[in-house]
Each structure stands twice: as structure tokens, then as C-alpha cells.
Design an enzyme around this catalytic site. Structure first.
Site, PDB file in Angstrom:
ATOM      1  N   LYS A 218       0.917  -1.135   0.037  1.00  0.00           N
ATOM      2  CA  LYS A 218       0.077   0.157   0.039  1.00  0.00           C
ATOM      3  C   LYS A 218       0.712   1.273  -0.170  1.00  0.00           C
ATOM      4  CE  LYS A 218      -1.010   2.251   3.434  1.00  0.00           C
ATOM      5  NZ  LYS A 218      -1.690   2.844   4.865  1.00  0.00           N
ATOM      6  N   CYS A 295     -25.463   3.497   8.142  1.00  0.00           N
ATOM      7  CA  CYS A 295     -26.129   3.090   6.923  1.00  0.00           C
ATOM      8  C   CYS A 295     -27.164   3.916   6.697  1.00  0.00           C
ATOM      9  CB  CYS A 295     -26.620   1.724   7.042  1.00  0.00           C
ATOM     10  SG  CYS A 295     -25.116   0.168   7.601  1.00  0.00           S
TER      11      CYS A 295
END
Length: 319
Positions: A218, A295
Site C-alpha cells: 500500500k 447505514c
């Protein structure tokens, strides 16, 4: 024209030659031998000669080079199918994330690696500072990394200055980044390698970057993008890894960021590779949180397989 009598042949011999070759048979070329009796009889009965049958049997055993066995054909077919696979609704999901991230107000947007180096320093020093900020960022929040980088820059953040700094002082400058003791060792080792092999600069390839102590895939891909301006692959951290699996952006569940990177690069258009890290990191910092995702405010709540699953993650409480 010679007559039979002139040639010394009897009429009986002429008749025998004519019958043996059959009516209307063409004259043989000079030196041509008559076919063996077995071959003539086999041809008369519509059968193949032993030599021809043997030749055809050998021919039937040959395989065309590009015709793979059955199991290999199945694997090739699956590989071709994989090339055309893409997640359901991913384009709409991506567009929704862009909308939610349009404010550019997540920690990564103002404390990320792009903002931790000194823009007035020589290019070689800037690249070194980018690499060090990435090494510090592992298992560390952006705010903590930015604070450590600010202290290092005040102290003097070049290859030479870091090599001249004792371990105790360096540790106090980067504390409390995650695993700071190990990072002191890695920073010293990497800085020495950069001085000896690269003239104080950083490598310009992923392979050379990941060979440095304390530098993972990464970090290498982000260093290539930020320091060298080259998109070499998708930089996947814990946020990208988590969100890619929640959205089912991998064909199967992946168990590590590196496996997620490989899975994403199989289908995600290359022109999106440079964008996806910062986009998903900020989304993970603000909305798709690790334990209690928000959510209820997510534009993908009806498109996210995890949110729609029978056992969704515990949502964050309403503000």
C-alpha cells in the site's frame, strides 16, 4: 508400329498382359512396379491396405496443439468468464460515494500523505518525506501521523538529519504513532539504504520500494502516485479492504488488503485506480465505519449487500 510378331511376343502373352491390367488401363510409366497382390485384392474389396491403415491410426493419435484437455478447457473458460466479471451496481455505488465525498472534509482530505511533506523543499527531500509519512501512517490515525510529521519537519527531515538523530530522540518525535519502536528501526534502516544506494532519493518502482524495511505494498503504490506521479496499482488499506468486501466488489471474500488489491485490479478500470484510495478512505472515516457504520445516511443503503443482509452490521445511533 511394331507388331506382336516383330517384338517377339506371342499373342497369348499380349492377352495376359491386357487382362492383368484391366480394360482401359493406362500404360505404366517406365520402371513402375506392379502393386502386390494383397494390395490389389484389398482395394478390390473396398478395404484399406495395412500400411495405409497403420498411417491413419498414427494420425488419429495426434492432438492439435491448441486443443487443451477437458479440465484445462474448463479452467480457460472460467478465466475468460472472470475477465468479464464485475460487481452488481458498482457504477451507481461509486457515483453515490463520490456524491457523499464531494465535501472533501474527511481527515484524509487535509491530513493525508499528500499534505504532510514540505512543498518548498527540494523534490528529492519531498519524496523522502512522503515515504516517511507513509511509514508512520501504518496502524495510525491521520491526525497522529500529521502531528509526528510536523515535529520531524521542525527537527529537520532529510536523510542526513535522520541518520544523525539518535534512536531515543527519533522515538520521542514520532510517538505516539502505532508500533513506534519498530518504526524507529525501520526509518533508520531505510534512510541508510536510500543514502547508500539512491543518493538520498527514494526508488521509482514498486519492487524496489517494498524491498525497503517497513514499506508494504500500500505504501509503495501511494509513494509512486504521490512522490512520482505514477499510478502503479490500487493502494488498499484497512478502509478500502473493509468497504470493498461490504459492497461485494470482490468475487469472493478477501482476507487481507493485498488480496483485496489483486481482486479489485482484476475488474476495476485502470483509470479509476488512482482515485479509489482517497475516495474510499474518506468514506470509511465518515460513513462506512468499521464497527457501527452509518447505514441510515448512506446513499448506498439500498444497494449495499451487507446493509441488505439478514444480519447487517450494528448501525450507528441516530445523531
Amino acid at each position: 508400329m511394331c507388331s506382336p510378331r516383330d517384338s517377339g511376343l506371342s499373342m497369348a502373352a499380349v492377352r495376359m498382359m491386357t487382362r492383368s491390367r484391366g480394360p482401359g488401363a493406362a500404360p505404366r510409366r517406365g520402371g513402375e512396379e506392379a502393386a502386390p497382390l494383397q494390395r490389389r485384392e484389398a482395394a478390390a474389396e473396398g478395404k484399406k491396405s495395412p500400411s495405409l491403415a497403420k498411417h491413419q491410426r498414427k494420425t488419429q493419435k495426434l492432438k492439435v496443439a491448441y486443443e487443451a484437455p477437458g479440465h484445462e478447457k474448463g479452467e480457460s473458460h472460467k478465466a475468460l468468464e472472470a475477465l468479464g466479471w464485475e460487481p452488481r451496481d458498482w457504477r451507481q455505488q461509486l457515483e453515490n460515494i463520490r456524491t457523499m465525498r464531494s465535501g472533501k472534509d474527511a481527515p484524509v482530505d487535509w491530513l493525508g500523505v499528500e499534505h504532510c511533506h514540505d512543498p518548498s523543499a527540494p523534490p528529492k527531500v519531498q519524496r523522502y518525506q512522503v515515504l516517511l509519512s507513509l511509514m508512520l501512517s501504518s496502524q495510525t490515525k491521520d491526525q497522529v501521523t500529521a502531528g509526528a510529521m510536523q515535529r520531524l519537519r521542525t527537527h529537520g527531515l532529510t536523510v542526513d538529519s535522520i541518520l544523525q538523530t539518535d534512536d531515543t530522540t527519533l522515538g520521542s518525535l514520532i510517538y505516539p504513532v502505532g508500533f513506534w519502536r519498530s518504526k524507529v528501526k525501520y526509518i533508520k534502516q531505510t534512510s541508510a539504504i536510500l543514502q547508500q544506494r539512491y543518493g538520498g532519493d527514494i526508488p521509482a518502482s514498486v519492487a524496489e520500494l517494498v524491498a525497503l524495511p517497513g514499506v508494504g505494498p500500500k505504501m509503495a503504490h501511494l509513494a509512486m502516485a504521490v512522490a512520482w506521479g505514477t499510478v502503479s496499482g490500487i493502494a488498499v488499506d484497512t478502509h478500502v479492504h473493509r468497504i470493498a468486501n461490504r459492497l461485494r466488489w470482490t468475487r469472493t471474500t478477501t482476507t487481507s488488503p493485498e488480496k483485496t488489491r489483486a481482486a479489485l485490479e482484476e475488474w476495476l478500470p485502470r483509470e479509476l485506480w488512482g482515485e479509489i484510495n482517497g475516495l474510499l478512505v474518506g468514506f470509511g472515516q465518515q460513513t462506512c465505519l468499521p464497527l457501527r457504520p452509518r447505514c441510515g445516511v448512506c446513499l448506498n443503503r439500498t444497494l449495499c449487500p451487507t446493509a441488505q443482509s439478514p444480519e447487517p452490521l450494528t448501525p450507528a445511533p441516530a445523531p
